[in-house]
Structures are given as C-alpha cells and as structure tokens.
Design a protein around this motif. Structure first.
Motif, mmCIF file in Angstrom:
data_model
loop_
_atom_site.group_PDB
_atom_site.id
_atom_site.type_symbol
_atom_site.label_atom_id
_atom_site.label_comp_id
_atom_site.label_asym_id
_atom_site.label_seq_id
_atom_site.Cartn_x
_atom_site.Cartn_y
_atom_site.Cartn_z
ATOM 1 N N GLY B 75 0.817 -1.217 0.000
ATOM 2 C CA GLY B 75 0.000 0.000 0.000
ATOM 3 C C GLY B 75 0.847 1.261 0.000
ATOM 4 O O GLY B 75 0.499 2.256 -0.629
ATOM 5 N N ALA B 76 1.979 1.204 0.684
ATOM 6 C CA ALA B 76 2.829 2.392 0.795
ATOM 7 C C ALA B 76 3.440 2.774 -0.556
ATOM 8 O O ALA B 76 3.702 3.951 -0.801
ATOM 9 C CB ALA B 76 3.942 2.135 1.808
ATOM 10 N N VAL B 77 3.660 1.787 -1.415
ATOM 11 C CA VAL B 77 4.392 2.052 -2.657
ATOM 12 C C VAL B 77 3.677 3.093 -3.513
ATOM 13 O O VAL B 77 4.273 4.064 -3.958
ATOM 14 C CB VAL B 77 4.613 0.743 -3.449
ATOM 15 N N SER B 78 2.358 2.890 -3.728
ATOM 16 C CA SER B 78 1.699 3.873 -4.588
ATOM 17 C C SER B 78 1.404 5.159 -3.835
ATOM 18 O O SER B 78 1.273 6.213 -4.444
ATOM 19 C CB SER B 78 0.439 3.298 -5.231
ATOM 20 N N SER B 79 1.306 5.075 -2.485
ATOM 21 C CA SER B 79 1.158 6.317 -1.721
ATOM 22 C C SER B 79 2.353 7.223 -1.971
ATOM 23 O O SER B 79 2.214 8.438 -2.096
ATOM 24 C CB SER B 79 1.084 6.018 -0.224
#
Lengths: 162, 505
Positions: B75-79
C-alpha cells in the motif's frame, strides 16, 4: 444528488418489504413449545429494522439542511454503465457460447474499444488469459468451465489432459 | 516456555518447501495487489480465494494470510510514488511519503516504509504469539450465550466507534444478517427466503459471492470512475548508500515505531477500527509528540514510519480475535474466516486443541511472511515503478474476468456468477451513497453463528431471554455492546446541549 440518495433509501425499504413478505412463510413469533423465536423471526425483524432506518434516511433527506452523499458526473456514469452492460452480456453468453468465446470477446471489447489499447496488447491478453484459465482451472483443478455449443471442440483437449 | 515449543513446531510446518513457496508467492502477489491503487488486501483476498483450491487447505490459508501481509507493505508504494494510496490503509502514508518523493527522496521513503512495516509486523506478531493461546483458553469457556453476546458486541463497535453514518451502518449490518439467513433454517431445516423457489438459493448465499461482488466487481466500477487518467509515477532508485542511510534514520525514531506497533495491534483487534484509523492515529500521535511538528506533511520520515508500523501491526491484530474467538477484526479477516470454514478449519478456541499443527504453522508463517515481505519489497522496487505504469483498463479487465471465473469455480453454478454481478452493481451504488461495506461482509460471515447461538441459548434456557445477561461473561459483553450502541446518542446529546448553551452566553 439528493434524488439518488432517496432512490437508494427507497429501494432498501422495498427490498426490506420483499424480504419480510418471504420471511413470513415461516413462523416469525415466539415458539411456545421449543422456546425462542421461529425460523422466520430473524429475517423478518431485522428487515423491519432495516426498513425503519432506511425510512429515517429518506425523511432526513427532506430536511432543509440535507447534504447529498451521492455524487457523480455524467461522463463517468457512461463508462460505468458500458462496463456493466458488457459484463452482463459476457455472463449471459457463457452458458450459450462457452467461457472460451465469451471471455475473449469481453477482453477484446474492454481493451480495444473501451480502453483504446493497441492490437498487440489487446490480442496478447485476450489470448493468454483464456489459455491460463484452461490450464489453471481445467487441467490442474479439474473444474470444467461452461462451454456451450463449443463443447465438442474441447474433446481432443480433454483426451489429452484427463 | 510452552509457547516457544509450539512455535518451533509451527516453524517445522511453515518452513516446509511448499509452505515457504506459498509464503513467497503470497507476499509477492500481496505486494503488487497492495501497490495497485484501488486494490487492497480485501480485494486481493476476495479475488485470489477461489484460486487457492490448487494447494491443500492449510497452505491456502497461509497463502491468503501472506497476501494480506504483503498488501499492507505494498500500500505504501503507490502512496509514495503516485500520491494515491494503494489501499485505504495507506492514506496516512501519502501525507509525508508524497512530499518526500517530490523532493527526490522517493527511495528513502520506500525504504522507511518497508523497514517500518517490518518493525510493526514483527512487534505485533510477537504480541500475537503471546496473546493467542491465553485468549483461546479463556474462549474455551464460552457457551452459545457468550458467542451471541460477542458477535453482538462486534457489530455494535461499528455503531459506536465506526466513522460512518449510524443509520447506514445499522442498515448494512441488518442486510448482511438477513442475507445470511437465506437457504435452509438452521433449526427446523425448512427453506426460507428462497425467493419464489429459486433452486440456487437453497444452499444460501456464500460469503465469497458477496465478497467477489462487492470487493471485485464493485471495486472495479468504483476505480473506473475515479481513475480515468493515467497517473504520474515518480521515479525511484535504490542504492546501498540510501539503504544504509534509511536504516540509520529509522534507528533514531524507534520510539515512534514501537508506539505505532503497540497501538496498531490493539486498535486492529476491534472490528470497526482496523488498519486505516490505526495508521491515522499513529500519524497524529507522532506529530503531536514530535519536537518539530511543523515538518510533518512536508516530507518528515517519521510521518512515513508511524502509519506504516501501525497498519501492519493492525493487520496482525485483527487476526487475533479471528483465530482465537472466531470473530474477525477486519473485512479481510472475515474473508479468511469464511475461507477457513469452507475448508473445514473452523476458527475458535477448539482449533487450538484440534489442529495445533495448523494454528502454529499459520502463526509462524507470519514471521516468515514478514521477513520475506521486507526483502522482496526492497528488492522489487524497480519492478513496482514499472508495474504502476500499467494502465487501469488492463488491470480492471483481468480482475473482472477473474471475478467471473473465480465466482463460478467453487460452486460451478451460473447462479452465483449472476449474484456476483448483482452484488457488484449494488455494492458500487451503496458505496457511492456512503453506505459502509465492511459491516455488510462481516454480518454475512457472522450471521449464521449469531442466529444459531441466539436460538440455541433460548432453547436450552426454555425461552428465558434474561439468560444472556445472567451469565457473567455474556452479561459483560452485552453491557459493553449496549454502551457502544448508545455512545453516538450520548455524543449527539452532549453536542446538542453545548451548542444550545453557547448562544445564551
């Protein structure tokens, strides 16, 4: 779009009524001899609560300071309707023409017409996805997908894998 | 230590070649699913569940748990790279992750997110290991009355603690419960709610059908609307220098990370709370306790670490009540629960006694998954940058096909595929009108247990309704449930009186 909020609340009320109408087929009251509620009680009374809450939402939407929670713009709505229509056509086609016709057609439409991608990408995904599905579900898991009138074409493949 | 011995035996299961492969596969799939904007752990588990028939049941659950885990990392990657949260659980990561990427520190932000996720995951898995067996022991004393009270309490947390509209939350709980009664009556065996004798409804509505409909088809429809344009991917390169720098920076903020982990774990256990509020709370606390709160939102590494520890810890936390009590702590764990029931591994205290190999294998697999996730996450960053450029139309079309075929496979009935399409459209419209979907899915999964325990208690007690409050444990649960239920009213009244007094002053 307060109208959309109202339609949804109204639809929930209608759905609750429909559930209640079916639930009364079984006793909804207290069963004297067994102790506890009858078989229809759970769905009936929960549907009633649902109906009352939806009624509350409907009433609230008529208040002077009501704020709409449902937002959309028309161009986006058109895309959503198009995808839903394609999905319905695809599902309807599966028992008739088989999954291996319906699914590639759906992918073809989605990628080429809806997505506007090139032929190379469209064709490679439309061909590779059904091949993967065949090997995963039919050859490995032995779950046969519906084939409709294309069934005879698969007899040689069945002979090979089963 | 008894727990250590059990855990060691668990590792014997989870480190078998098949399970190790399953963990690596699951974590990698989860990372990509989590990284794709619009798809989170719950969508991933719903879509992949029908595909897990390919491995034995215990490995299938390990696979799904690994996807859940990987998605929390992903989830953090595209954030960070897109500025769009890859899953709702990574919303708080955009606050500081995006500014860091814009300052050219995307690599550092990604490392911080991965390391923080690892810390959050590890601390919470240790907590999980310590709490699991004692909690299961307590739960052994539960009878049907306690089971009913516990389920009731789980639902009232949505009303009392959930941020959504109260009326809409109650509607969704009732709708899920009513849908769960479709099929044959548990006690009398008579068919009910079969809608004009449709044969497809005799076997009830599977949780999988609702989940694939709502989280597969519904999510795609929602994504179509919100993401027509191609996103801008920020390039990120990882060097060993940055890796060392990142780990060093993380060492300085261990306080924030350990607080985030503990809080995430306990918040995650509540059905209505979970990873999203936990990460927002952790972010808020990190900002308040910081010496330089003004740097938050402008690319502070602590602002990335705090939510990422909390959301990973929360995902582990939500597994605890699911495994020990049979009450899921999040929609994703509700699907895991449904999957386990489908395979005959009914969660709850008895599972710890009857299937200790499986239970401890699963718990130990969380350690392996966590370790695998941090390594794969950092190693695959270039691949994520590439994958995020994939147009949504490609992703959406494949997801829809998997929904159709995955919905057909378990029951092999077209009836279920039509239901999926119906639930997809309904779920999309309900979500547009701000109806929460998590209580709906939880209610469908817990509905049969709730009705069964309610009616069993009443039959055993000859119809005495007070049986639920007379037993000390169930009485306590009912009291807490009542408190959660009236909480919004109290808040409303207090707000009312306060605003009523204010103008008079």
């Amino acid at each position: 779009m307060l109208v959309a909020d109202r339609i949804i609340a109204g639809a929930i009320m209608a759905l609750s009524a429909y559930f209640m109408w079916h639930a009364v087929a079984l006793p909804i009251g207290w069963e004297g001899e067994t102790g506890g509620p009858g078989g229809g009680a759970f769905p009936f009374w929960l549907s009633l609560i649902m109906m009352l809450c939806a009624g509350g939402i409907l009433l609230r939407s008529f208040a002077a300071d009501a704020v709409a929670s449902f937002q959309f713009d028309r161009s986006m709505l058109r895309s959503v309707v198009a995808v839903v229509a394609a999905l319905v056509v695809c599902i309807a086609l599966i028992p008739i023409a088989g999954a291996y016709i319906a699914i590639p057609l759906f992918l073809l439409w989605y990628l080429k017409v809806f997505g506007g991608h090139g032929w190379f990408l469209t064709l490679s995904i439309s061909v590779l996805t059904p091949v993967f599905l065949f090997f995963f579900f039919e050859a490995t898991l032995k779950i046969l997908l519906p084939k409709g009138f294309t069934e005879p074409l698969f007899f040689p493949l069945y002979a090979m894998f089963f | 230590m008894d727990v250590l011995a059990l855990l060691a035996e668990g590792f014997a299961t989870s480190l078998s070649p098949l399970n190790l492969m399953v963990v690596i596969l699951g974590v990698t799939a989860g990372l990509f699913i989590g990284a794709m904007p619009g798809l989170g752990s719950v969508n991933g588990v719903a879509i992949v569940l029908p595909l897990t028939f390919i491995v034995p049941p215990s490995s299938a659950i390990i696979l799904l748990a690994a996807i859940y885990y990987g998605a929390m990392y992903g989830g953090a990657v595209s954030s960070i790279l897109l500025g769009i949260p890859g899953a709702s659980t990574a919303v708080a990561t955009t606050f500081d992750g995006r500014p860091m990427a814009q300052q050219g520190k995307a690599g550092l932000a990604l490392i911080a997110a991965a390391v923080a996720s690892f810390v959050g995951g590890t601390i919470s898995v240790i907590l999980f290991t310590l709490f699991a067996a004692p909690l299961a022991d307590v739960a052994l004393a539960f009878g049907p009355a306690e089971e009913f009270a516990l389920v009731l309490m789980a639902f009232t947390t949505f009303v009392g603690l959930g941020g959504d509209d109260k009326l809409k939350t109650i509607i969704m709980i009732c709708l899920g419960l009513v849908l769960s009664t479709v099929g044959l009556d548990l006690i009398s065996g008579q068919p009910r709610l079969i809608f004009g004798d449709m044969p497809g409804f005799y076997s009830g509505i599977s949780f999988l059908v609702l989940a694939i409909g709502v989280y597969g088809v519904g999510e795609v429809l929602y994504t179509i609307e919100t993401s027509k344009s191609s996103p801008q991917v920020t390039p990120a390169k990882i060097t060993f220098g940055e890796l060392a720098l990142g780990i060093k920076a993380m060492g300085r903020i261990w306080k924030t990370m350990s607080f985030g982990s503990f809080m995430g774990f306990f918040v995650g256990m509540l059905p209505a709370a979970g990873a999203t509020p936990a990460s927002l709370m952790a972010y808020g606390v990190a900002k308040q306790t910081s010496k330089h709160p003004e740097t938050f939102g402008k690319g502070n590494i602590e602002g990335v670490a705090a939510p990422e520890t909390a959301n990973n810890a929360a995902s582990t936390g939500s597994l605890l009540p699911m495994l020990t009590l049979g009450i899921p702590g999040s929609p994703t764990t509700a699907l895991l629960l449904g999957g386990m029931v489908m395979w005959g591994l009914v969660p709850g205290p008895m599972l710890f006694i009857e299937q200790p190999d499986f239970v401890w294998g699963l718990i130990s697999s969380l350690y392996t998954a966590n370790f695998a996730a941090v390594l794969i996450n950092i190693a695959l960053i270039p691949l994520f940058v590439w994958a995020l450029r994939m147009p949504f139309t490609v992703l959406c079309s494949i997801v829809l096909v998997l929904c159709i075929v995955g919905g057909f496979a378990p029951s092999q009935k077209m009836h279920d595929v039509w239901l999926i399409a119906g639930f997809g459209v309904a779920g999309y419209l309900l979500r547009k009108a701000d109806y929460p979907l998590a209580p709906l899915v939880l209610a469908l999964v817990l509905g049969p247990l709730m009705e069964k325990s309610f009616r069993q208690t009443l039959i055993a007690e000859q119809g005495n309704v007070f049986a639920f409050v007379e037993r000390p444990l169930s009485g306590t649960f009912i009291a807490i449930a009542a408190l959660f239920f009236v909480l919004p009213f109290i808040k409303y009244l207090r707000k009312g009186t306060r605003s009523g007094i204010a103008p008079a002053e």
